[in-house]
Design a protein around this motif. Structure first.
Motif, mmCIF file in Angstrom:
data_model
loop_
_atom_site.group_PDB
_atom_site.id
_atom_site.type_symbol
_atom_site.label_atom_id
_atom_site.label_comp_id
_atom_site.label_asym_id
_atom_site.label_seq_id
_atom_site.Cartn_x
_atom_site.Cartn_y
_atom_site.Cartn_z
ATOM 1 N N ASP A 129 0.746 -1.345 0.167
ATOM 2 C CA ASP A 129 0.025 0.137 -0.267
ATOM 3 C C ASP A 129 0.943 1.219 0.037
ATOM 4 O O ASP A 129 0.632 2.179 -0.782
ATOM 5 N N SER A 130 1.918 1.218 0.928
ATOM 6 C CA SER A 130 2.889 2.211 0.872
ATOM 7 C C SER A 130 3.466 2.670 -0.443
ATOM 8 O O SER A 130 3.466 3.677 -0.859
ATOM 9 N N ASN A 131 3.982 1.401 -1.145
ATOM 10 C CA ASN A 131 4.652 1.612 -2.379
ATOM 11 C C ASN A 131 3.548 2.124 -3.371
ATOM 12 O O ASN A 131 3.991 3.007 -4.246
ATOM 13 N N GLN A 132 2.245 1.675 -3.304
ATOM 14 C CA GLN A 132 1.297 2.006 -4.341
ATOM 15 C C GLN A 132 1.267 3.482 -4.209
ATOM 16 O O GLN A 132 0.965 4.108 -5.380
ATOM 17 N N PHE A 133 0.792 3.886 -2.995
ATOM 18 C CA PHE A 133 0.962 5.570 -2.862
ATOM 19 C C PHE A 133 1.847 6.226 -3.474
ATOM 20 O O PHE A 133 1.757 7.335 -4.148
ATOM 21 N N VAL A 134 3.238 5.855 -3.168
ATOM 22 C CA VAL A 134 4.537 6.536 -3.975
ATOM 23 C C VAL A 134 4.297 6.395 -5.223
ATOM 24 O O VAL A 134 4.675 7.468 -6.098
ATOM 25 N N ILE A 135 4.075 5.276 -5.883
ATOM 26 C CA ILE A 135 3.818 4.940 -7.380
ATOM 27 C C ILE A 135 2.971 6.076 -7.969
ATOM 28 O O ILE A 135 3.019 6.603 -8.892
ATOM 29 N N ASN A 136 1.776 5.948 -7.341
ATOM 30 C CA ASN A 136 0.633 6.703 -7.643
ATOM 31 C C ASN A 136 0.966 8.424 -7.693
ATOM 32 O O ASN A 136 0.622 9.243 -8.601
ATOM 33 N N GLU A 137 1.823 8.887 -6.767
ATOM 34 C CA GLU A 137 1.929 10.252 -6.673
ATOM 35 C C GLU A 137 3.089 10.357 -7.749
ATOM 36 O O GLU A 137 3.170 11.549 -8.378
ATOM 37 N N ILE A 165 3.222 8.916 -10.629
ATOM 38 C CA ILE A 165 2.218 8.797 -11.584
ATOM 39 C C ILE A 165 1.660 10.361 -12.199
ATOM 40 O O ILE A 165 1.436 10.755 -13.161
ATOM 41 N N LYS A 166 1.273 10.893 -10.964
ATOM 42 C CA LYS A 166 0.454 11.905 -11.010
ATOM 43 C C LYS A 166 1.308 13.071 -11.317
ATOM 44 O O LYS A 166 1.199 14.031 -12.189
ATOM 45 N N ALA A 167 2.533 13.075 -10.984
ATOM 46 C CA ALA A 167 3.527 14.106 -11.299
ATOM 47 C C ALA A 167 4.089 13.988 -12.722
ATOM 48 O O ALA A 167 4.209 14.790 -13.396
ATOM 49 N N LEU A 168 4.293 12.682 -13.353
ATOM 50 C CA LEU A 168 4.556 12.650 -14.655
ATOM 51 C C LEU A 168 3.513 13.190 -15.874
ATOM 52 O O LEU A 168 3.731 13.791 -16.746
ATOM 53 N N LYS A 169 2.220 12.717 -15.158
ATOM 54 C CA LYS A 169 1.017 13.243 -16.027
ATOM 55 C C LYS A 169 1.061 14.695 -16.090
ATOM 56 O O LYS A 169 0.735 15.492 -17.097
ATOM 57 N N LYS A 170 1.249 15.173 -14.973
ATOM 58 C CA LYS A 170 1.366 16.741 -14.997
ATOM 59 C C LYS A 170 2.466 17.441 -15.950
ATOM 60 O O LYS A 170 2.141 18.443 -16.688
#
Length: 85
Positions: free
Chosen positions: A65-73, A75-80
Motif C-alpha cells: 500500500d505504501s509503495n502504491q501510494f508513492v507510485i501513484n504520486e 504517476i500524477k507528477a509525470l502526467k502533470k
C-alpha cells in the motif's frame, strides 16, 4: 435362608467387579484426557504459526500500500509534466 458368609462373598464379588469397572473407566478417561491435551497443544502451535503468518501478510500488504501510494504520486507528477509540454 443363605448363610451370612455366602451373602458377604457375593456382595464382595459384586463390589470388586464394580471397582474394576470404575478403575477401567478412570484409566480410559485419563488416556482420553491425555490425547485431548496433546491435540490441544498441537492446535495451539498451529494457531501460533497462523497468527505469525497473518501478521507477516498484513505487513506485506501495508508495504505494498505504501509503495502504491508513492507510485501513484509519481504517476500524477509525470502526467502533470506531460500536460505542461
Amino acid at each position: 435362608m443363605q448363610e451370612p458368609n455366602v451373602d458377604k462373598k457375593a456382595q464382595l464379588r459384586r463390589l470388586e467387579s464394580d471397582l474394576l469397572i470404575l478403575q477401567s473407566d478412570f484409566r480410559k478417561n485419563e488416556r482420553k484426557k491425555i490425547d485431548i491435551q496433546i491435540e490441544l497443544k498441537k492446535i495451539k502451535h498451529e494457531k501460533d504459526i497462523l497468527t505469525s503468518n497473518i501478521q507477516t501478510k498484513e505487513a506485506e500488504i501495508k508495504k505494498i500500500d505504501s509503495n502504491q501510494f508513492v507510485i501513484n504520486e509519481d504517476i500524477k507528477a509525470l502526467k502533470k509534466k506531460i500536460n505542461l509540454l
